[in-house]
Design a protein around this motif. Structure first.
Motif, PDB file in Angstrom:
ATOM      1  N   THR A 232      47.823  39.269   9.817  1.00  0.00           N
ATOM      2  CA  THR A 232      48.444  38.122   9.176  1.00  0.00           C
ATOM      3  C   THR A 232      47.036  37.324   9.786  1.00  0.00           C
ATOM      4  O   THR A 232      46.551  35.814   8.829  1.00  0.00           O
ATOM      5  CB  THR A 232      50.091  38.028   9.157  1.00  0.00           C
ATOM      6  OG1 THR A 232      50.831  38.689   8.468  1.00  0.00           O
ATOM      7  CG2 THR A 232      50.213  36.071   7.865  1.00  0.00           C
ATOM      8  N   PHE A 233      47.519  36.762  10.888  1.00  0.00           N
ATOM      9  CA  PHE A 233      45.944  36.318  11.595  1.00  0.00           C
ATOM     10  C   PHE A 233      44.749  36.006  11.276  1.00  0.00           C
ATOM     11  O   PHE A 233      44.482  35.396  10.683  1.00  0.00           O
ATOM     12  CB  PHE A 233      46.843  36.409  13.703  1.00  0.00           C
ATOM     13  CG  PHE A 233      45.667  34.923  14.384  1.00  0.00           C
ATOM     14  CD1 PHE A 233      46.060  34.290  14.637  1.00  0.00           C
ATOM     15  CD2 PHE A 233      44.373  35.761  14.555  1.00  0.00           C
ATOM     16  CE1 PHE A 233      45.687  33.436  15.215  1.00  0.00           C
ATOM     17  CE2 PHE A 233      43.838  35.584  16.008  1.00  0.00           C
ATOM     18  CZ  PHE A 233      44.992  33.633  16.147  1.00  0.00           C
ATOM     19  N   GLU A 234      44.926  37.800  11.516  1.00  0.00           N
ATOM     20  CA  GLU A 234      42.674  37.958  11.097  1.00  0.00           C
ATOM     21  C   GLU A 234      42.974  37.724   9.633  1.00  0.00           C
ATOM     22  O   GLU A 234      41.409  36.567   9.016  1.00  0.00           O
ATOM     23  CB  GLU A 234      43.052  39.408  11.247  1.00  0.00           C
ATOM     24  CG  GLU A 234      42.598  39.613  12.906  1.00  0.00           C
ATOM     25  CD  GLU A 234      41.378  38.801  13.963  1.00  0.00           C
ATOM     26  OE1 GLU A 234      40.343  38.269  12.885  1.00  0.00           O
ATOM     27  OE2 GLU A 234      42.059  38.080  14.124  1.00  0.00           O
ATOM     28  N   THR A 235      43.348  37.522   8.652  1.00  0.00           N
ATOM     29  CA  THR A 235      43.308  37.085   7.125  1.00  0.00           C
ATOM     30  C   THR A 235      43.143  36.363   7.280  1.00  0.00           C
ATOM     31  O   THR A 235      42.420  35.331   5.948  1.00  0.00           O
ATOM     32  CB  THR A 235      44.523  38.261   5.765  1.00  0.00           C
ATOM     33  OG1 THR A 235      44.643  39.398   6.602  1.00  0.00           O
ATOM     34  CG2 THR A 235      44.821  37.292   4.617  1.00  0.00           C
ATOM     35  N   LEU A 236      43.810  34.899   7.856  1.00  0.00           N
ATOM     36  CA  LEU A 236      43.828  33.819   7.854  1.00  0.00           C
ATOM     37  C   LEU A 236      42.750  33.347   7.897  1.00  0.00           C
ATOM     38  O   LEU A 236      41.945  32.445   7.892  1.00  0.00           O
ATOM     39  CB  LEU A 236      45.037  33.020   8.374  1.00  0.00           C
ATOM     40  CG  LEU A 236      46.502  33.118   7.773  1.00  0.00           C
ATOM     41  CD1 LEU A 236      47.833  32.986   8.752  1.00  0.00           C
ATOM     42  CD2 LEU A 236      46.926  32.382   6.379  1.00  0.00           C
ATOM     43  N   ARG A 237      42.435  33.778   9.014  1.00  0.00           N
ATOM     44  CA  ARG A 237      41.051  33.411   9.925  1.00  0.00           C
ATOM     45  C   ARG A 237      39.427  34.064   9.028  1.00  0.00           C
ATOM     46  O   ARG A 237      39.248  32.522   7.856  1.00  0.00           O
ATOM     47  CB  ARG A 237      40.589  34.137  11.506  1.00  0.00           C
ATOM     48  CG  ARG A 237      41.463  33.292  12.122  1.00  0.00           C
ATOM     49  CD  ARG A 237      41.417  34.124  13.535  1.00  0.00           C
ATOM     50  NE  ARG A 237      39.573  33.790  13.892  1.00  0.00           N
ATOM     51  CZ  ARG A 237      39.566  34.505  14.483  1.00  0.00           C
ATOM     52  NH1 ARG A 237      39.652  36.059  14.053  1.00  0.00           N
ATOM     53  NH2 ARG A 237      37.822  34.761  14.565  1.00  0.00           N
ATOM     54  N   GLU A 238      39.664  35.310   8.258  1.00  0.00           N
ATOM     55  CA  GLU A 238      38.482  35.094   7.872  1.00  0.00           C
ATOM     56  C   GLU A 238      38.982  35.382   6.588  1.00  0.00           C
ATOM     57  O   GLU A 238      37.891  34.775   5.999  1.00  0.00           O
ATOM     58  CB  GLU A 238      38.398  37.015   7.621  1.00  0.00           C
ATOM     59  CG  GLU A 238      38.095  37.494   9.696  1.00  0.00           C
ATOM     60  CD  GLU A 238      37.783  39.193   9.998  1.00  0.00           C
ATOM     61  OE1 GLU A 238      38.509  39.572   8.418  1.00  0.00           O
ATOM     62  OE2 GLU A 238      38.475  39.154  10.837  1.00  0.00           O
ATOM     63  N   THR A 239      39.732  35.319   6.084  1.00  0.00           N
ATOM     64  CA  THR A 239      39.665  34.963   3.947  1.00  0.00           C
ATOM     65  C   THR A 239      40.127  33.521   3.903  1.00  0.00           C
ATOM     66  O   THR A 239      39.781  33.005   3.221  1.00  0.00           O
ATOM     67  CB  THR A 239      40.897  36.166   3.794  1.00  0.00           C
ATOM     68  OG1 THR A 239      40.528  36.934   3.616  1.00  0.00           O
ATOM     69  CG2 THR A 239      40.670  35.926   1.997  1.00  0.00           C
ATOM     70  N   ASP A 240      41.230  32.941   4.593  1.00  0.00           N
ATOM     71  CA  ASP A 240      41.304  31.664   4.215  1.00  0.00           C
ATOM     72  C   ASP A 240      40.239  30.090   5.107  1.00  0.00           C
ATOM     73  O   ASP A 240      40.510  29.886   4.781  1.00  0.00           O
ATOM     74  CB  ASP A 240      43.105  31.158   4.232  1.00  0.00           C
ATOM     75  CG  ASP A 240      43.750  31.829   3.719  1.00  0.00           C
ATOM     76  OD1 ASP A 240      43.150  32.017   2.388  1.00  0.00           O
ATOM     77  OD2 ASP A 240      44.488  33.005   4.038  1.00  0.00           O
ATOM     78  N   GLY A 241      39.115  31.536   5.618  1.00  0.00           N
ATOM     79  CA  GLY A 241      38.538  30.543   7.043  1.00  0.00           C
ATOM     80  C   GLY A 241      39.263  29.385   7.640  1.00  0.00           C
ATOM     81  O   GLY A 241      38.774  28.562   7.813  1.00  0.00           O
ATOM     82  N   LEU A 242      40.333  29.678   8.429  1.00  0.00           N
ATOM     83  CA  LEU A 242      40.948  28.990   9.507  1.00  0.00           C
ATOM     84  C   LEU A 242      40.736  29.593  10.895  1.00  0.00           C
ATOM     85  O   LEU A 242      40.760  30.476  11.126  1.00  0.00           O
ATOM     86  CB  LEU A 242      42.228  29.387   9.243  1.00  0.00           C
ATOM     87  CG  LEU A 242      43.331  28.725   7.874  1.00  0.00           C
ATOM     88  CD1 LEU A 242      44.815  28.869   7.975  1.00  0.00           C
ATOM     89  CD2 LEU A 242      42.821  26.991   7.393  1.00  0.00           C
ATOM     90  N   ASP A 243      40.327  28.187  11.378  1.00  0.00           N
ATOM     91  CA  ASP A 243      40.124  28.108  12.615  1.00  0.00           C
ATOM     92  C   ASP A 243      41.740  29.063  13.756  1.00  0.00           C
ATOM     93  O   ASP A 243      42.206  28.687  12.850  1.00  0.00           O
ATOM     94  CB  ASP A 243      39.080  27.268  13.182  1.00  0.00           C
ATOM     95  CG  ASP A 243      39.509  26.810  13.647  1.00  0.00           C
ATOM     96  OD1 ASP A 243      40.733  25.870  14.212  1.00  0.00           O
ATOM     97  OD2 ASP A 243      39.061  25.408  13.320  1.00  0.00           O
ATOM     98  N   THR A 244      41.153  29.127  15.101  1.00  0.00           N
ATOM     99  CA  THR A 244      42.593  29.717  15.813  1.00  0.00           C
ATOM    100  C   THR A 244      43.254  28.452  15.814  1.00  0.00           C
ATOM    101  O   THR A 244      44.418  28.087  16.116  1.00  0.00           O
ATOM    102  CB  THR A 244      42.080  30.502  16.737  1.00  0.00           C
ATOM    103  OG1 THR A 244      41.268  29.116  18.063  1.00  0.00           O
ATOM    104  CG2 THR A 244      41.304  31.407  16.870  1.00  0.00           C
ATOM    105  N   GLU A 245      42.938  27.187  15.745  1.00  0.00           N
ATOM    106  CA  GLU A 245      43.526  26.237  16.608  1.00  0.00           C
ATOM    107  C   GLU A 245      44.090  25.033  15.555  1.00  0.00           C
ATOM    108  O   GLU A 245      45.445  24.591  15.394  1.00  0.00           O
ATOM    109  CB  GLU A 245      42.865  25.108  16.816  1.00  0.00           C
ATOM    110  CG  GLU A 245      42.098  25.120  18.502  1.00  0.00           C
ATOM    111  CD  GLU A 245      43.022  25.329  18.861  1.00  0.00           C
ATOM    112  OE1 GLU A 245      43.956  24.665  19.452  1.00  0.00           O
ATOM    113  OE2 GLU A 245      43.511  26.442  20.097  1.00  0.00           O
ATOM    114  N   THR A 246      43.412  25.804  14.029  1.00  0.00           N
ATOM    115  CA  THR A 246      44.589  24.818  12.751  1.00  0.00           C
ATOM    116  C   THR A 246      45.140  25.894  12.753  1.00  0.00           C
ATOM    117  O   THR A 246      46.320  25.399  12.019  1.00  0.00           O
ATOM    118  CB  THR A 246      43.380  25.176  11.739  1.00  0.00           C
ATOM    119  OG1 THR A 246      42.041  24.097  11.835  1.00  0.00           O
ATOM    120  CG2 THR A 246      44.222  24.712  10.132  1.00  0.00           C
TER     121      THR A 246
END
Length: 142
Positions: free
Chosen positions: A42-56
């Motif tokens: 889930t974390f990686e999908t939010l980062r890679e697919t949705d373009g969210l950085d870890t702080e967001t």
């Protein structure tokens, strides 16, 4: 192990399966690994697919509901039971608590349709792993 991830808020997570297998484990560890793997996926999908950085992700702190038929895993996740074993996986679980609002609930086995999906995926992978392990053992004797 197997996990089903669903979200109405993030299109990339509308429906996703997270699964895998390991030949040196037990049921409790596999169940916990499924949870950690689902959180990681889930974390990686939010980062890679949705373009969210870890702080967001940390600021948004998405809610995650985990359903498990294992009382011990649910109790340990809620800090109701001692986490004596599988410290590596509990450390990974704790990492994701900084990014997600995680709720873990116990549900009786075979009471929701997702159980069947997860069990089918996990069972198929278990058979593949057994076949692979046997083929490797046979290959050593050649």
């Amino acid at each position: 192990f197997g996990a089903v991830i669903m979200s109405s808020k993030y299109p990339s997570l509308t429906y996703k399966q997270a699964y895998g297998c390991s030949n040196n484990t037990n049921t409790g560890r596999a169940e916990l690994f499924a949870i950690v793997h689902a959180l990681h996926s889930t974390f990686e999908t939010l980062r890679e697919t949705d373009g969210l950085d870890t702080e967001t992700i940390k600021e948004l702190c998405p809610s995650i509901l985990i359903l498990s038929d294992r009382w011990d895993v649910v109790g340990k996740a809620a800090n109701e039971f001692k986490r004596g074993v599988d410290k590596d996986l509990w450390e990974a679980y704790n990492y994701y608590t900084d990014y997600f609002d995680i709720t873990v609930r116990h549900i009786p086995r075979d009471k929701v349709p997702m159980h069947k999906i997860v069990d089918v995926v996990a069972s198929e992978l278990r058979i593949v792993l057994i076949d692979f392990s046997e083929s490797q053992a046979d290959a050593k004797h050649i």
